[in-house]
Enzyme design. Sequence first.
Site, mmCIF file in Angstrom:
data_model
loop_
_atom_site.group_PDB
_atom_site.id
_atom_site.type_symbol
_atom_site.label_atom_id
_atom_site.label_comp_id
_atom_site.label_asym_id
_atom_site.label_seq_id
_atom_site.Cartn_x
_atom_site.Cartn_y
_atom_site.Cartn_z
ATOM 1 N N HIS A 161 42.920 43.203 37.798
ATOM 2 C CA HIS A 161 43.555 44.244 36.986
ATOM 3 C C HIS A 161 42.798 45.572 36.914
ATOM 4 O O HIS A 161 43.427 46.634 36.883
ATOM 5 C CB HIS A 161 43.751 43.742 35.546
ATOM 6 C CG HIS A 161 44.849 42.730 35.405
ATOM 7 N ND1 HIS A 161 46.185 43.044 35.553
ATOM 8 C CD2 HIS A 161 44.812 41.401 35.128
ATOM 9 C CE1 HIS A 161 46.928 41.961 35.371
ATOM 10 N NE2 HIS A 161 46.112 40.947 35.115
ATOM 11 N N GLU A 201 51.533 41.195 37.811
ATOM 12 C CA GLU A 201 50.758 39.967 38.057
ATOM 13 C C GLU A 201 50.946 39.428 39.483
ATOM 14 O O GLU A 201 49.981 38.987 40.104
ATOM 15 C CB GLU A 201 51.127 38.872 37.046
ATOM 16 C CG GLU A 201 50.685 39.143 35.621
ATOM 17 C CD GLU A 201 49.164 39.107 35.415
ATOM 18 O OE1 GLU A 201 48.422 38.709 36.324
ATOM 19 O OE2 GLU A 201 48.740 39.511 34.321
HETATM 20 FE FE LIG Z 1 46.674 38.969 34.560
#
Ligand SMILES: [Fe+2]
Length: 277
Positions: A161, A201
């Site tokens: 991320h 994701e």
């Molecule tokens: Fe995640």
Amino acid sequence: MQIDGTFRGKDVQLVELTQDHPGFNDKAYRTRRDEIAGYAASYTAGAPIEDVAYNADEQSVWHAVWDKLAPLHEQYACEAYLRAAEAFGFAHDHIPGFAEINARLEPTQRFTLAPVAGLVRPETFLLQLGQHRFLATQYMRHGSEPLYTPEPDVVHEYIGHVALLASPQHAALNLAFGRATERATAAEVDALIRVYWYTIEFGVLQEADTIKVYGAGHLSSFGEIQRVREADLRPWSLATMAETSFDPTSYQAQLFVAPSYGQMQRDVLAWLETIGR
Ligand SMILES: [Fe+2]
């Protein structure tokens, strides 16, 4: 909806290690995880963050992960990620603390990582994005299997991320998910959770004549990144994504292929604008 700065009780579920978890029989590992999670459980957003002093075992897992994942990123990650990762310049020689990461994220994007003790309720996670806050775990996966974790850990948060969160476009996208969640009905929240899952994701896209990844789940997973082209690669459709449930416990059976990173970003932002209107 109520938005506050504590992430406990019903909002955060501590990960109960099951018998097949690599750290299940390792008492020292479990104690260490509990220690790190305990700190997160007592943290309130906005307070200064006390960085975890990662030990030698944890540092060696970090090195092992980078050794394996860096070449796979060259092969499978999309250009947008590779550029963002290069610009962020992750230190491979030590595990950065949240304070170190935040010192670099905050001035440019106004996003900060905030520690959580375990799995966060998806709606809580999304709402906090609207506050420029990215809820993240700090503990490290078990050293016996440095390339595998059944739940998010610091490797997933950082490698998956953080680099993209430092890019203005991706930060804007995360922020927009948060703002849309504030306006959303209950049914729309379910759609938001699914679209976040299939983009941020586990997003994939077409680049030249091949499939590349931009999703954090692939970017941080040695196994899944190499199997991305074996999934059911479905046409890019936010409406379909919004109605397609997912299984977080195994490799993703279906993925939605964006025409490009820029198109993904434009389409998702436009779709988010329709939420709660
Ligand atoms: Fe995640």
